[in-house]
Design an enzyme around this catalytic site. Structure first.
Site, mmCIF file in Angstrom:
data_model
loop_
_atom_site.group_PDB
_atom_site.id
_atom_site.type_symbol
_atom_site.label_atom_id
_atom_site.label_comp_id
_atom_site.label_asym_id
_atom_site.label_seq_id
_atom_site.Cartn_x
_atom_site.Cartn_y
_atom_site.Cartn_z
ATOM 1 N N ASP A 16 0.859 -1.181 0.000
ATOM 2 C CA ASP A 16 0.000 0.000 0.000
ATOM 3 C C ASP A 16 0.897 1.233 0.000
ATOM 4 O O ASP A 16 1.484 1.585 1.022
ATOM 5 C CB ASP A 16 -0.910 -0.012 1.231
ATOM 6 C CG ASP A 16 -1.748 1.250 1.348
ATOM 7 O OD1 ASP A 16 -2.057 1.848 0.301
ATOM 8 O OD2 ASP A 16 -2.091 1.632 2.491
ATOM 9 N N GLY A 18 1.467 4.997 -0.003
ATOM 10 C CA GLY A 18 0.840 6.274 0.301
ATOM 11 C C GLY A 18 1.805 7.424 0.081
ATOM 12 O O GLY A 18 2.994 7.215 -0.163
ATOM 13 N N SER A 20 3.013 9.541 2.230
ATOM 14 C CA SER A 20 4.018 9.652 3.288
ATOM 15 C C SER A 20 4.720 8.333 3.578
ATOM 16 O O SER A 20 5.936 8.293 3.740
ATOM 17 C CB SER A 20 3.372 10.176 4.578
ATOM 18 O OG SER A 20 2.780 11.436 4.374
ATOM 19 N N SER A 21 3.961 7.258 3.651
ATOM 20 C CA SER A 21 4.543 5.965 4.009
ATOM 21 C C SER A 21 4.004 4.848 3.125
ATOM 22 O O SER A 21 2.934 4.977 2.521
ATOM 23 C CB SER A 21 4.262 5.640 5.483
ATOM 24 O OG SER A 21 2.872 5.548 5.715
ATOM 25 N N ASP A 100 -6.438 3.224 -3.015
ATOM 26 C CA ASP A 100 -6.563 2.862 -1.602
ATOM 27 C C ASP A 100 -7.993 3.021 -1.105
ATOM 28 O O ASP A 100 -8.472 2.226 -0.288
ATOM 29 C CB ASP A 100 -5.605 3.692 -0.746
ATOM 30 C CG ASP A 100 -5.772 5.198 -0.941
ATOM 31 O OD1 ASP A 100 -6.330 5.625 -1.972
ATOM 32 O OD2 ASP A 100 -5.326 5.954 -0.055
ATOM 33 N N ARG A 101 -8.701 4.010 -1.616
ATOM 34 C CA ARG A 101 -10.082 4.238 -1.186
ATOM 35 C C ARG A 101 -10.996 3.107 -1.655
ATOM 36 O O ARG A 101 -11.874 2.649 -0.912
ATOM 37 C CB ARG A 101 -10.584 5.584 -1.710
ATOM 38 C CG ARG A 101 -9.812 6.780 -1.156
ATOM 39 C CD ARG A 101 -10.310 8.084 -1.739
ATOM 40 N NE ARG A 101 -11.679 8.365 -1.300
ATOM 41 C CZ ARG A 101 -12.443 9.310 -1.834
ATOM 42 N NH1 ARG A 101 -11.992 10.032 -2.846
ATOM 43 N NH2 ARG A 101 -13.664 9.518 -1.366
ATOM 44 N N THR A 123 -2.078 10.850 4.928
ATOM 45 C CA THR A 123 -1.615 12.207 4.649
ATOM 46 C C THR A 123 -2.827 13.117 4.483
ATOM 47 O O THR A 123 -2.867 14.238 4.992
ATOM 48 C CB THR A 123 -0.750 12.226 3.378
ATOM 49 O OG1 THR A 123 0.328 11.295 3.534
ATOM 50 C CG2 THR A 123 -0.182 13.614 3.135
#
Length: 240
Positions: A16, A18, A20-21, A100-101, A123
């Site tokens: 996954d 994202g 930031s991470s 992701d959503r 984020t």
């Protein structure tokens, strides 16, 4: 990190990505065996090479990182919301929605039933809704709590950059305490208000599932969150 031998034995990897991470999850069937997180900006080839013999499924909102994944893990499957047929998506433009959503909505529907609201504290904080018919019907997006905190410091001359943690009192006795109070409890009120408004618009009582980095913290104070599942996105990828 994990050894190549262990990765080959398990053979199923969910990623996954994202802003930031990036979260990694190694699965044995539907069971999550190991999970770890790294800074997306620091993701390197060495972090990925050991998984070249694994079955890999990826949810990503960072196109620049996708190129790296595809180069190292050529067989990786990327979730494309416009072609996602496991969940009926009732929005005008499927290409706009983050992978992701969609994965979160699908996972919440499968694991917790529907109607359901997913609140993902990343984020950006997203609110995603699966209707009483089991259809993804959209949601809301707001800046994440860390982004909100950073903006407060960056856009003012004298306010410091602070760590996010619960203040001792709501009425802060110092600038830092006042900021912590405003950021945490202000954000809690935002979450409670959005959940209430979404449920009112839906016209039914809806289960609310929280995930993402700040889910546990916010769920301690916000009314209306029924479940905290820190691995919801990874579980959704494994179900796909």
């Amino acid at each position: 990190m994990i050894s190549r031998e262990k990765a080959i034995k398990i053979k199923a990897l969910a990623i996954d990505i994202g802003n930031s991470s990036t979260a990694f999850g190694l699965f044995e069937g539907e069971r999550l065996k190991k999970r770890w997180i790294c800074d997306t900006k620091k993701l390197k080839k060495a972090d990925l090479k050991i998984f070249k013999d694994c079955k890999v499924v990826v949810s990503s909102v960072v196109p620049s990182v996708d190129k790296l994944i595809k180069k190292i893990l050529s067989g990786a499957r990327f979730i494309d919301p416009s072609k996602f047929d496991l969940l009926k998506i009732k929005i005008r433009n499927k290409k706009e929605i983050g992978a992701d959503r969609v994965v979160n909505a699908y996972a919440a529907k499968k694991l917790y039933g529907y109607p359901v609201i997913v609140v993902d504290f990343g984020t950006a904080t997203t609110f995603d809704v699966v209707s009483s018919k089991g259809e993804y019907i959209g949601g809301s997006i707001v800046s994440g709590i860390r982004m909100t905190c950073d903006a407060l410091s960056e856009k003012t001359a004298k306010l410091p950059n602070i760590t996010i943690k619960p203040p001792k009192k709501i009425i802060g006795g110092s600038t830092v305490e006042a900021m912590r109070s405003g950021i945490l409890y202000g954000y809690v009120s935002l979450v409670e208000g959005m959940i209430a408004r979404l449920q009112k618009e839906m016209g039914v009582k809806v289960k609310v599932v929280a995930t993402g980095g700040y889910a546990k913290l916010i769920a301690q104070y916000a009314k209306g969150i029924d479940v905290v599942d820190m691995n919801l996105t990874l579980k959704g990828l494994s179900l796909v």
